[in-house]
Design an enzyme around this catalytic site. Structure first.
Site, PDB file in Angstrom:
ATOM      1  N   LYS A 279       0.782  -1.245   0.000  1.00 46.10           N
ATOM      2  CA  LYS A 279       0.000   0.000   0.000  1.00 46.10           C
ATOM      3  C   LYS A 279       0.809   1.288   0.000  1.00 46.10           C
ATOM      4  CE  LYS A 279      -0.380   0.332   4.978  1.00 46.10           C
ATOM      5  NZ  LYS A 279      -1.187   0.592   6.155  1.00 46.10           N
TER       6      LYS A 279
ATOM      7  N   TYR B 115       0.137   1.665  -7.256  1.00 44.01           N
ATOM      8  CA  TYR B 115      -0.696   1.243  -6.121  1.00 44.01           C
ATOM      9  C   TYR B 115      -2.176   1.545  -6.405  1.00 44.01           C
ATOM     10  CZ  TYR B 115      -3.520   2.158  -2.046  1.00 44.01           C
ATOM     11  OH  TYR B 115      -4.586   2.215  -1.195  1.00 44.01           O
TER      12      TYR B 115
ATOM     13  N   SER C  15     -10.192   1.916  -2.287  1.00 45.03           N
ATOM     14  CA  SER C  15      -9.732   3.206  -1.779  1.00 45.03           C
ATOM     15  C   SER C  15     -10.354   4.335  -2.583  1.00 45.03           C
ATOM     16  CB  SER C  15      -8.211   3.264  -1.931  1.00 45.03           C
ATOM     17  OG  SER C  15      -7.749   4.579  -1.797  1.00 45.03           O
TER      18      SER C  15
ATOM     19  N   LYS D  78      -5.773  -0.973  -7.148  1.00 45.27           N
ATOM     20  CA  LYS D  78      -7.114  -0.899  -6.554  1.00 45.27           C
ATOM     21  C   LYS D  78      -8.165  -0.837  -7.660  1.00 45.27           C
ATOM     22  CE  LYS D  78      -5.950  -1.200  -2.287  1.00 45.27           C
ATOM     23  NZ  LYS D  78      -6.152  -2.486  -1.612  1.00 45.27           N
TER      24      LYS D  78
ATOM     25  N   PHE E  10     -11.865   6.254   2.696  1.00 42.84           N
ATOM     26  CA  PHE E  10     -11.248   7.563   2.599  1.00 42.84           C
ATOM     27  C   PHE E  10      -9.957   7.483   3.448  1.00 42.84           C
ATOM     28  CE2 PHE E  10     -13.766  10.050  -0.325  1.00 42.84           C
ATOM     29  CZ  PHE E  10     -14.606   9.026  -0.724  1.00 42.84           C
ATOM     30  N   ASN E  11      -9.672   8.362   4.375  1.00 41.51           N
ATOM     31  CA  ASN E  11      -8.374   8.276   5.066  1.00 41.51           C
ATOM     32  C   ASN E  11      -8.524   7.697   6.470  1.00 41.51           C
ATOM     33  OD1 ASN E  11      -7.966  10.151   2.814  1.00 41.51           O
ATOM     34  ND2 ASN E  11      -5.953  10.483   3.701  1.00 41.51           N
TER      35      ASN E  11
ATOM     36  N   THR F 276      -8.793   6.561  -3.675  1.00 36.30           N
ATOM     37  CA  THR F 276      -7.803   6.914  -4.688  1.00 36.30           C
ATOM     38  C   THR F 276      -8.351   6.672  -6.098  1.00 36.30           C
ATOM     39  OG1 THR F 276      -5.450   6.738  -5.234  1.00 36.30           O
ATOM     40  CG2 THR F 276      -6.576   4.683  -4.820  1.00 36.30           C
TER      41      THR F 276
HETATM   42  C1  UD1 Z   1      -2.850   8.038   0.354  1.00 34.52           C
HETATM   43  C2  UD1 Z   1      -3.317   7.475  -0.940  1.00 34.52           C
HETATM   44  C3  UD1 Z   1      -4.535   6.617  -0.722  1.00 34.52           C
HETATM   45  C4  UD1 Z   1      -4.201   5.523   0.204  1.00 34.52           C
HETATM   46  C5  UD1 Z   1      -3.708   6.096   1.494  1.00 34.52           C
HETATM   47  C6  UD1 Z   1      -3.237   4.903   2.272  1.00 34.52           C
HETATM   48  C7  UD1 Z   1      -3.165   8.655  -3.051  1.00 34.52           C
HETATM   49  C8  UD1 Z   1      -3.530   9.872  -3.812  1.00 34.52           C
HETATM   50  N1  UD1 Z   1      -3.640   8.576  -1.826  1.00 34.52           N
HETATM   51  O1  UD1 Z   1      -3.825   8.970   0.807  1.00 34.52           O
HETATM   52  O2  UD1 Z   1      -4.946   6.026  -1.899  1.00 34.52           O
HETATM   53  O3  UD1 Z   1      -5.317   4.714   0.408  1.00 34.52           O
HETATM   54  O4  UD1 Z   1      -2.625   7.011   1.278  1.00 34.52           O
HETATM   55  O5  UD1 Z   1      -2.384   5.198   3.230  1.00 34.52           O
HETATM   56  O6  UD1 Z   1      -2.502   7.813  -3.546  1.00 34.52           O
HETATM   57  N2  UD1 Z   1       0.504  15.272   4.492  1.00 34.52           N
HETATM   58  C9  UD1 Z   1       1.338  16.259   4.953  1.00 34.52           C
HETATM   59  N3  UD1 Z   1       2.514  15.893   5.570  1.00 34.52           N
HETATM   60  C10 UD1 Z   1       2.879  14.587   5.732  1.00 34.52           C
HETATM   61  C11 UD1 Z   1       2.007  13.569   5.264  1.00 34.52           C
HETATM   62  C12 UD1 Z   1       0.831  13.943   4.639  1.00 34.52           C
HETATM   63  O7  UD1 Z   1       1.063  17.452   4.814  1.00 34.52           O
HETATM   64  O8  UD1 Z   1       3.947  14.319   6.288  1.00 34.52           O
HETATM   65  C13 UD1 Z   1      -0.758  15.640   3.828  1.00 34.52           C
HETATM   66  C14 UD1 Z   1      -0.857  15.149   2.405  1.00 34.52           C
HETATM   67  O9  UD1 Z   1      -0.277  16.052   1.519  1.00 34.52           O
HETATM   68  C15 UD1 Z   1      -2.377  15.028   2.250  1.00 34.52           C
HETATM   69  C16 UD1 Z   1      -2.866  14.653   3.654  1.00 34.52           C
HETATM   70  O10 UD1 Z   1      -1.802  15.028   4.541  1.00 34.52           O
HETATM   71  O11 UD1 Z   1      -2.917  16.267   1.904  1.00 34.52           O
HETATM   72  C17 UD1 Z   1      -3.135  13.177   3.805  1.00 34.52           C
HETATM   73  O12 UD1 Z   1      -2.018  12.463   3.339  1.00 34.52           O
HETATM   74  P1  UD1 Z   1      -1.848  10.889   3.555  1.00 34.52           P
HETATM   75  O13 UD1 Z   1      -2.106  10.544   4.977  1.00 34.52           O
HETATM   76  O14 UD1 Z   1      -0.529  10.500   2.971  1.00 34.52           O
HETATM   77  O15 UD1 Z   1      -3.037  10.240   2.730  1.00 34.52           O
HETATM   78  P2  UD1 Z   1      -3.457  10.456   1.189  1.00 34.52           P
HETATM   79  O16 UD1 Z   1      -2.308  10.901   0.378  1.00 34.52           O
HETATM   80  O17 UD1 Z   1      -4.688  11.264   1.185  1.00 34.52           O
END
Ligand code: UD1
Length: 342
Positions: A87, A152, A127, A156, A181-182, A129
């Site tokens: 993932k 990845y 997801s 999905k 979602f998240n 995604t």
């Molecule tokens: C990503 C994947 C999603 C997957 C999920 C699993 C994509 C587009 N999204 O979600 O498919 O199911 O992970 O774990 O492929 N952020 C920061 N700083 C950090 C980390 C994250 O600012 O250090 C921000 C990111 O830019 C984003 C938000 O936090 O805006 C969430 O990020 P994250 O937790 O990585 O999840 P997604 O990218 O939404």
């Protein structure tokens, strides 16, 4: 007699929380996991919560022989919840064939075995995604899917297609794809939670590791998005709420309440929150001060996405219940427990 459910990836983050909820709802669980991204200790911690240590076998489901042999020895499984998959978005760009082989072959092996060993039901981990950056928000299950941004994400999308085509061709099979979602947070007992290997890629583990002193600072990726405070917006769903949705989906299939042989549900809260709102929420919920800095956008990130949960609410009869502060506090309590912080 308790109904037997196979949970693949059951020692992983969402899998372990789902195993607990299944056991607490009276199901018998057998886990298959190759432990490539989780620990065997999770089994004892599940037992501390539910009172029952689940049956467990360690192998990779992309191995057809081992998968067939497992089903030969484990008769009477009524449904599969298939979590086992790689993932990490970034890693999938570096080693795409590993991702395609692992994620797609394991699904196909399971589907073959479902037919051969008469296991009609599958709930699949998909997801949000698959929606990419949608034109219209919030997204419903009918929102068109977009080309995936990463291998990845593509696994999905293709997995959903494999499922849909398979249930169409083999009417003895039924499947529900759940588009998460998240997922964030941990079990309120702090006995199970998310344990990323190496540097966390996801927001909340990075926040809790920063607060625990393992990282110097959180990098907030971008404050120039077209959102109220400029940081990107997501729909953060509590992992226990998410786990409960799986129990509901399993019951729907086992009770024959499904309306079609292939169904899709969005699982989110219905609320979009910005990265900065999550940071503030963490400080508020835990009383910890978080060191963070705004940096450039991260490649591949969408600007904003959140779920329309009407269909899951009305059809599944499931709704996210836990609030943000409670969820972030559970993530922090888990991090503290793992790091031995008082
Ligand atoms: C990503 C994947 C999603 C997957 C999920 C699993 C994509 C587009 N999204 O979600 O498919 O199911 O992970 O774990 O492929 N952020 C920061 N700083 C950090 C980390 C994250 O600012 O250090 C921000 C990111 O830019 C984003 C938000 O936090 O805006 C969430 O990020 P994250 O937790 O990585 O999840 P997604 O990218 O939404």
């Amino acid at each position: 007699m308790a109904k037997k459910i196979l949970v693949t990836g059951g020692t992983g983050y969402i899998g372990s929380h789902t195993v607990v909820e299944l056991q607490e709802s009276g199901y018998e669980v057998v886990i298959v996991d190759d432990l490539s991204n989780s620990s065997i200790d999770v089994l004892d911690n599940i037992a501390k919560i539910s009172g029952t240590k689940p049956a467990f076998e360690q192998f990779n489901l992309a191995d057809k022989e081992k998968t067939s042999d497992f089903f030969k020895r484990n008769q009477g499984i009524e449904a599969i919840i298939h979590f086992a998959a790689f993932k990490a978005v970034g890693e999938s760009v570096q080693i795409p064939l590993n991702y395609y082989r692992n994620n797609l072959v394991s699904l196909m092996n399971l589907l073959d075995c479902q037919r051969e060993f008469n296991v009609p039901n599958m709930v699949f981990s998909s997801s949000c995604t698959v929606y990419g950056q949608p034109e219209k928000l919030p997204v419903t299950e009918a929102t068109p899917r977009k080309d995936a941004e990463s291998p990845y994400g593509n696994t999905k999308r293709v997995s959903e297609d494999i499922l849909q085509d398979s249930v169409k061709a083999y009417p003895e099979l039924k499947a529900i794809a759940l588009r998460y979602f998240n997922p964030i947070g941990a079990h309120p007992s702090a006995l199970i939670g998310e344990l990323p290997l190496g540097v966390p890629q996801n927001l909340v583990p990075f926040i809790t590791q920063t607060a625990a002193g393992l990282r110097d600072e959180l990098k907030v990726f971008g404050d120039d998005y077209n959102t109220p405070d400029g940081s990107a917006v997501r729909d953060y769903i509590n992992v226990v709420d998410l786990a409960k949705a799986h129990v509901t989906a399993i019951a729907r299939l086992l009770d024959g309440k499904n309306k079609a042989n292939y169904e899709i549900f969005n699982l989110g809260t219905g609320d979009g929150l910005s990265v900065l709102e999550v940071v503030k929420g963490f400080e508020r919920a835990t009383g910890e001060k978080l060191n963070y800095k705004i940096v450039e956008r991260r490649a591949g990130d969408v600007e904003q996405i959140w779920a329309d949960t009407t269909y899951a609410n009305e059809e599944l009869g499931w709704k996210a219940e836990k609030g943000l502060d409670e969820t972030l506090l559970s993530a922090w309590n888990w991090e503290k427990k793992v790091r031995g912080i008082e």
